[in-house]
Design a protein around this motif. Structure first.
Motif, PDB file in Angstrom:
ATOM      1  N   LEU A  93      61.491  71.600  58.874  1.00  0.00           N
ATOM      2  CA  LEU A  93      62.941  71.503  59.051  1.00  0.00           C
ATOM      3  C   LEU A  93      63.652  72.774  58.610  1.00  0.00           C
ATOM      4  O   LEU A  93      64.842  72.936  58.877  1.00  0.00           O
ATOM      5  CB  LEU A  93      63.497  70.314  58.254  1.00  0.00           C
ATOM      6  CG  LEU A  93      62.951  68.928  58.609  1.00  0.00           C
ATOM      7  CD1 LEU A  93      63.621  67.864  57.738  1.00  0.00           C
ATOM      8  CD2 LEU A  93      63.169  68.611  60.083  1.00  0.00           C
ATOM      9  N   GLU A  98      53.168  68.196  64.192  1.00  0.00           N
ATOM     10  CA  GLU A  98      54.483  68.495  63.620  1.00  0.00           C
ATOM     11  C   GLU A  98      54.744  69.995  63.579  1.00  0.00           C
ATOM     12  O   GLU A  98      55.873  70.442  63.802  1.00  0.00           O
ATOM     13  CB  GLU A  98      54.586  67.923  62.204  1.00  0.00           C
ATOM     14  CG  GLU A  98      54.877  66.446  62.154  1.00  0.00           C
ATOM     15  CD  GLU A  98      54.983  65.922  60.746  1.00  0.00           C
ATOM     16  OE1 GLU A  98      55.400  64.767  60.580  1.00  0.00           O
ATOM     17  OE2 GLU A  98      54.655  66.662  59.792  1.00  0.00           O
ATOM     18  N   TYR A 123      65.345  67.177  65.048  1.00  0.00           N
ATOM     19  CA  TYR A 123      64.799  66.018  64.339  1.00  0.00           C
ATOM     20  C   TYR A 123      65.813  64.877  64.384  1.00  0.00           C
ATOM     21  O   TYR A 123      66.935  65.007  63.932  1.00  0.00           O
ATOM     22  CB  TYR A 123      64.497  66.397  62.896  1.00  0.00           C
ATOM     23  CG  TYR A 123      63.840  65.290  62.093  1.00  0.00           C
ATOM     24  CD1 TYR A 123      62.508  64.950  62.290  1.00  0.00           C
ATOM     25  CD2 TYR A 123      64.562  64.593  61.126  1.00  0.00           C
ATOM     26  CE1 TYR A 123      61.906  63.943  61.559  1.00  0.00           C
ATOM     27  CE2 TYR A 123      63.971  63.585  60.386  1.00  0.00           C
ATOM     28  CZ  TYR A 123      62.640  63.261  60.607  1.00  0.00           C
ATOM     29  OH  TYR A 123      62.050  62.256  59.891  1.00  0.00           O
ATOM     30  N   VAL A 175      69.477  68.220  62.799  1.00  0.00           N
ATOM     31  CA  VAL A 175      69.006  66.948  62.248  1.00  0.00           C
ATOM     32  C   VAL A 175      70.061  65.873  62.468  1.00  0.00           C
ATOM     33  O   VAL A 175      71.241  66.062  62.161  1.00  0.00           O
ATOM     34  CB  VAL A 175      68.705  67.073  60.743  1.00  0.00           C
ATOM     35  CG1 VAL A 175      68.365  65.704  60.144  1.00  0.00           C
ATOM     36  CG2 VAL A 175      67.559  68.049  60.506  1.00  0.00           C
ATOM     37  N   SER A 201      56.719  57.614  65.805  1.00  0.00           N
ATOM     38  CA  SER A 201      57.187  58.989  65.969  1.00  0.00           C
ATOM     39  C   SER A 201      56.853  59.468  67.367  1.00  0.00           C
ATOM     40  O   SER A 201      55.727  59.276  67.838  1.00  0.00           O
ATOM     41  CB  SER A 201      56.533  59.921  64.939  1.00  0.00           C
ATOM     42  OG  SER A 201      56.934  59.601  63.630  1.00  0.00           O
TER      43      SER A 201
END
Length: 281
Positions: free
Chosen positions: A154, A100, A162, A198, A218
């Protein structure tokens, strides 16, 4: 203000030390929790949970403690140590946590809960409290803090792209009750509005069967162009990086996405569920 440990104090863990020092520092100033709320801008109920060790502070609160008490980064350092020392991440999850941090894009589908990077602390706390029987409050607080730190991807200077899809079940199941769900949905709507990188979609029951029922998936594209997939069930997970398998999983995600509401329809769906939860509060 400099904080010194009691001579007979044995720091069991950074998390417990942080809680004890936070309470000692406040009482040393003669402030009540409500008075400290006015000074720092954080709810007194939240401050109480932190002092009692029921919840770790956010990075913002730890920084506020350091500024207010003049502790030169002590609380921030204790928070980092507490998160690092949390040892309950399953072995199969370590790779995705590292990936990530190096991802340029994350695409994810969750069938039963709100995706981790979109969760509020209150929602995560309720989720772990119910799903980790036998774990004490400190252990749960560590897991919540770890997830909170994951959300920093984020907010980085170069935010990743994302794209999250969640099954309607994730919004219908009242994790933590109506007030927690209302806060959670408001948080998702805020992220959608505030972060152009996002995108969040809902796959409603009315769209029927899809190939990702009962689990989560994911797909991560790293900054070096490598692709990596992670599939998780309720008690196990597996990482996938062979091109053929990643391609197959990407196809399954594409099928699920094709059945989801588009961005505008999803926002409407979120607002409808929010009103329902707010009416129940």
């Amino acid at each position: 203000m400099e904080l010194e440990p009691d001579e007979d104090e044995t720091p069991v863990s950074p998390a417990r030390m942080l809680a004890a020092r936070a309470k000692r520092a406040r009482t040393g100033t003669g402030l009540s929790l409500r008075a400290l709320e006015k000074k720092l801008g954080f709810p007194h109920t939240y401050l109480s949970r932190v002092e009692n060790g029921d919840q770790l502070p956010s990075a913002a609160l730890a920084e506020a403690f350091d500024t207010f008490y003049g502790t030169d980064g002590l609380y921030s350092e204790l928070l980092t140590m507490a998160v690092v020392m949390a040892a309950d991440t399953p072995k199969w999850g370590h790779r995705v946590l590292e990936a990530e941090k190096r991802a340029a894009r994350i695409q994810t589908f969750n069938s039963s809960v709100v995706p981790g990077l979109l969760q509020t602390e209150q929602y995560t706390t309720a989720l772990y409290t119910e799903s980790m029987p036998g774990k004490d409050a400190e252990n749960i607080a560590l897991q919540v803090a770890k997830r909170s730190h994951r959300r920093a991807v984020l907010d980085s200077a170069e935010p990743l792209l994302y794209w999250a899809i969640m099954d309607e079940a994730a919004l219908r199941r009242p994790v933590g009750g109506s007030a927690t769900m209302a806060e959670q949905i408001r948080h998702i709507l805020h992220i959608i509005d505030a972060k152009s990188a996002v995108r969040v979609q809902v796959l409603p029951f009315a769209r029927g069967v899809h190939p990702l029922l009962g689990g989560s998936l994911s797909l991560l594209t790293l900054r070096d162009g490598a692709n990596f997939a992670y599939v998780e069930s309720f008690a196990s997970g597996v990482s996938v990086d062979t091109p053929t398998d990643v391609s197959h999983l990407a196809t399954l995600l594409d099928v699920a996405r094709s059945k989801a509401l588009d961005s505008g329809e999803s926002v409407t769906f979120f607002r409808e569920r929010l009103k329902e939860y707010e009416d129940d509060c």
